[in-house]
Design an enzyme around this catalytic site. Sequence first.
Site, PDB file in Angstrom:
ATOM      1  N   ASP A 281      -0.302  -1.872   8.065  1.00  0.00           N
ATOM      2  CA  ASP A 281      -0.146  -3.276   8.450  1.00  0.00           C
ATOM      3  C   ASP A 281       0.278  -4.151   7.258  1.00  0.00           C
ATOM      4  O   ASP A 281       0.657  -5.306   7.429  1.00  0.00           O
ATOM      5  CB  ASP A 281      -1.470  -3.797   9.040  1.00  0.00           C
ATOM      6  CG  ASP A 281      -1.285  -5.072   9.843  1.00  0.00           C
ATOM      7  OD1 ASP A 281      -0.117  -5.452  10.093  1.00  0.00           O
ATOM      8  OD2 ASP A 281      -2.306  -5.683  10.215  1.00  0.00           O
TER       9      ASP A 281
ATOM     10  N   LYS B 128      -3.154  -3.551  14.836  1.00  0.00           N
ATOM     11  CA  LYS B 128      -3.854  -4.827  14.857  1.00  0.00           C
ATOM     12  C   LYS B 128      -4.714  -4.925  16.116  1.00  0.00           C
ATOM     13  O   LYS B 128      -4.405  -4.296  17.123  1.00  0.00           O
ATOM     14  CB  LYS B 128      -2.833  -5.978  14.888  1.00  0.00           C
ATOM     15  CG  LYS B 128      -2.135  -6.241  13.580  1.00  0.00           C
ATOM     16  CD  LYS B 128      -1.201  -7.432  13.714  1.00  0.00           C
ATOM     17  CE  LYS B 128      -0.481  -7.708  12.402  1.00  0.00           C
ATOM     18  NZ  LYS B 128      -1.371  -8.148  11.305  1.00  0.00           N
TER      19      LYS B 128
ATOM     20  N   ARG C 280       5.436  -6.391   2.499  1.00  0.00           N
ATOM     21  CA  ARG C 280       5.746  -6.104   1.091  1.00  0.00           C
ATOM     22  C   ARG C 280       6.578  -4.832   0.950  1.00  0.00           C
ATOM     23  O   ARG C 280       7.341  -4.683   0.009  1.00  0.00           O
ATOM     24  CB  ARG C 280       4.438  -6.037   0.298  1.00  0.00           C
ATOM     25  CG  ARG C 280       3.481  -4.981   0.764  1.00  0.00           C
ATOM     26  CD  ARG C 280       2.052  -5.198   0.285  1.00  0.00           C
ATOM     27  NE  ARG C 280       1.328  -6.180   1.115  1.00  0.00           N
ATOM     28  CZ  ARG C 280       0.071  -6.540   0.904  1.00  0.00           C
ATOM     29  NH1 ARG C 280      -0.604  -6.034  -0.119  1.00  0.00           N
ATOM     30  NH2 ARG C 280      -0.507  -7.415   1.686  1.00  0.00           N
TER      31      ARG C 280
ATOM     32  N   ASP D 100       6.665 -12.903  12.967  1.00  0.00           N
ATOM     33  CA  ASP D 100       6.660 -12.258  11.652  1.00  0.00           C
ATOM     34  C   ASP D 100       8.067 -12.172  11.040  1.00  0.00           C
ATOM     35  O   ASP D 100       8.244 -11.616   9.965  1.00  0.00           O
ATOM     36  CB  ASP D 100       6.010 -10.871  11.753  1.00  0.00           C
ATOM     37  CG  ASP D 100       5.244 -10.496  10.502  1.00  0.00           C
ATOM     38  OD1 ASP D 100       4.932 -11.395   9.698  1.00  0.00           O
ATOM     39  OD2 ASP D 100       4.975  -9.297  10.310  1.00  0.00           O
TER      40      ASP D 100
ATOM     41  N   LYS E  92      11.584 -12.197   4.992  1.00  0.00           N
ATOM     42  CA  LYS E  92      10.928 -11.103   5.735  1.00  0.00           C
ATOM     43  C   LYS E  92      11.335 -11.167   7.207  1.00  0.00           C
ATOM     44  O   LYS E  92      11.103 -12.173   7.874  1.00  0.00           O
ATOM     45  CB  LYS E  92       9.405 -11.208   5.605  1.00  0.00           C
ATOM     46  CG  LYS E  92       8.623 -10.220   6.494  1.00  0.00           C
ATOM     47  CD  LYS E  92       7.108 -10.327   6.303  1.00  0.00           C
ATOM     48  CE  LYS E  92       6.343  -9.460   7.303  1.00  0.00           C
ATOM     49  NZ  LYS E  92       4.874  -9.593   7.194  1.00  0.00           N
TER      50      LYS E  92
HETATM   51  N1  BES Z   1       2.363 -10.359   9.241  1.00  0.00           N
HETATM   52  C1  BES Z   1       1.069 -10.091   8.742  1.00  0.00           C
HETATM   53  C2  BES Z   1       0.428 -11.321   8.113  1.00  0.00           C
HETATM   54  C3  BES Z   1      -0.123 -12.346   9.053  1.00  0.00           C
HETATM   55  C4  BES Z   1      -1.242 -12.095   9.818  1.00  0.00           C
HETATM   56  C5  BES Z   1       0.448 -13.593   9.104  1.00  0.00           C
HETATM   57  C6  BES Z   1      -1.749 -13.074  10.647  1.00  0.00           C
HETATM   58  C7  BES Z   1      -0.063 -14.574   9.917  1.00  0.00           C
HETATM   59  C8  BES Z   1      -1.156 -14.316  10.686  1.00  0.00           C
HETATM   60  C9  BES Z   1       1.139  -9.012   7.681  1.00  0.00           C
HETATM   61  O1  BES Z   1       2.082  -8.034   7.888  1.00  0.00           O
HETATM   62  C10 BES Z   1      -0.198  -8.337   7.672  1.00  0.00           C
HETATM   63  O2  BES Z   1      -0.536  -7.749   8.651  1.00  0.00           O
HETATM   64  N2  BES Z   1      -0.916  -8.452   6.573  1.00  0.00           N
HETATM   65  C11 BES Z   1      -2.219  -7.876   6.478  1.00  0.00           C
HETATM   66  C12 BES Z   1      -2.359  -7.305   5.091  1.00  0.00           C
HETATM   67  C13 BES Z   1      -3.593  -6.479   4.908  1.00  0.00           C
HETATM   68  C14 BES Z   1      -3.502  -5.209   5.713  1.00  0.00           C
HETATM   69  C15 BES Z   1      -3.743  -6.163   3.439  1.00  0.00           C
HETATM   70  C16 BES Z   1      -3.235  -8.995   6.707  1.00  0.00           C
HETATM   71  O3  BES Z   1      -3.019 -10.112   6.263  1.00  0.00           O
HETATM   72  O4  BES Z   1      -4.229  -8.722   7.363  1.00  0.00           O
HETATM   73 ZN    ZN Z   2       3.695  -8.590   8.966  1.00  0.00          ZN
HETATM   74 MN    MN Z   3       1.359  -6.471   9.109  1.00  0.00          MN
END
Ligand code: BES
Ligand code: ZN
Ligand code: MN
Length: 506
Positions: free
Chosen positions: A358, A288, A362, A299, A276
């Site tokens: 966010d 966010k 995926r 990321d 990724k």
């Molecule tokens: N890159 C983030 C995941 C992440 C967040 C990794 C904080 C490490 C610390 C990912 O793209 C993301 O934002 N995921 C969301 C998914 C949700 C919207 C279903 C998450 O984990 O909040």
């Molecule tokens: Zn992310």
């Molecule tokens: Mn995200």
Amino acid sequence: MEFSIKSGKPEKQRNDCVIVGVYESGKLSHAAQSIDAVSDGLINAVLKRGDMDGKLGSTLLLQSVGGIHAERVLLAGLGKHDELSEKGFRQALIASVKALAKTGANDVASFLVEADVLNADDKKQDATWKISQTVEAVNDALYRFDVMKGKKEKADKGITKGITRLEVHVAEADDNQAAKTALKDGLAVSSGVSFAKDLGNLPPNICTPTYLAEQALAMVKTHGLTVQILEREELKKLGMGSFLGVAQGSVQPPKLIVLQHLRGKKDQKPVVLVGKGITFDTGGISLKPGADMDEMKYDMCGAASVLGTFKTISEMDLPLNVIGVIPACENMPDADAIRPGDVLTSMSGQTIEVLNTDAEGRLILCDALTYVEKFDPSAVIDIATLTGACVIALGHHASAVFSNQDRLAKEILSAGETALDRAWHMPMWEEYQSQLDSNFADIANIGGRAGGSITAACFLSRFAKKYHWAHLDIAGTAWKSGKEKGSTGRPVPLLTQFLKHRAEKA
Ligand code: BES
Ligand code: ZN
Ligand code: MN
């Protein structure tokens, strides 16, 4: 930093410092005994006085020890005798590096490889493991990221501080050739880890998708890899509507980076690594919160781990066919950005309802997973800072492994154990899949709060049906927050160990 393999008596070494182990019971390692014998029992006396208890991670620096050639002796605590674990071995080395960091000892000889180290099965680790780990642990502890600092630190009064040369001492009876190979392998892993750390730590205004592509291209010359960069037009032709959807909110053009290290037999099916590469994740229109958002420059650590691993395996000249694929883009809010409610058509033909912009990782990975079908892979592993939920589940010590084949998951866990870069197997049962049902498309891009890292893996699994596949969620392990903020370079050691094992089997 320079490393070499040496054999010889500790009292005869003309280094700035020799490092020798002592145990909690007051028992001395062989090297400590040798020094004790020529110094009128100095080490035993020091232990008796209570200045050093031999506890794991403790150290004591002795100056001008009689009867030896080195200027200093560093006593390194190895804990309980016969109980030194792999992690403990690493801890003792890191403590030694730290103890010498503020001293003028630059040229150092370590005798810690002679210590017995027990692995998870209570078996003694061989010298080669201890040698590679020494190199990796020392380089890990010495790593600094200061390329972005305007003022460079200068040596105080012209005295260099800390280790700059390390002689790793092995028993004369040890196989010297194997020791040298172990040293070389350790160096290769360090080099990949350090590269991955640098990429992670670089600010997001510099480490853009274009920058990642340039780094990959630079490895064509330095590391003899084949690299191909697919631009937006080509991605459109391939039908990567999901990846391009995420990329459309940014002025930074997306890149699909393809790396090939084909040093196995011609007809050998390749292992494919997919990383990724979100160079900054604002969340997009599902923005966010502001606190700690800077950490979303990390990321792209999955991508960095793929690039780092390629660096390592090419330096090792690993005889295996390995392909790396990195979808790289930025996730930004913009007038052109995708909205919650948008439906995207992925390269696989499956349509995706974007319920949260966010959950973008995926969306870019799914198209990469479809793309890699063309390589007819023996296994595909994707590596991604995919979910905050993974950090809640496993914290910062283990990466999560999900797989559509248990055997592959076990192989990954075992590689992580050996490399001290651990992972933990998570479920991905059929029951979770319905959380991704959508009223308007084939699949939704989020599955609710419950089991967030599992439903993210389930999403990916829909695009990885044609081969053995595993997904590593490294959201909790790729970087550290707080005072020690910085990239860890994980899981380069795990991936390298996995590939090394595959090459041995081939
Ligand atoms: N890159 C983030 C995941 C992440 C967040 C990794 C904080 C490490 C610390 C990912 O793209 C993301 O934002 N995921 C969301 C998914 C949700 C919207 C279903 C998450 O984990 O909040
Ligand atoms: Zn992310
Ligand atoms: Mn995200």
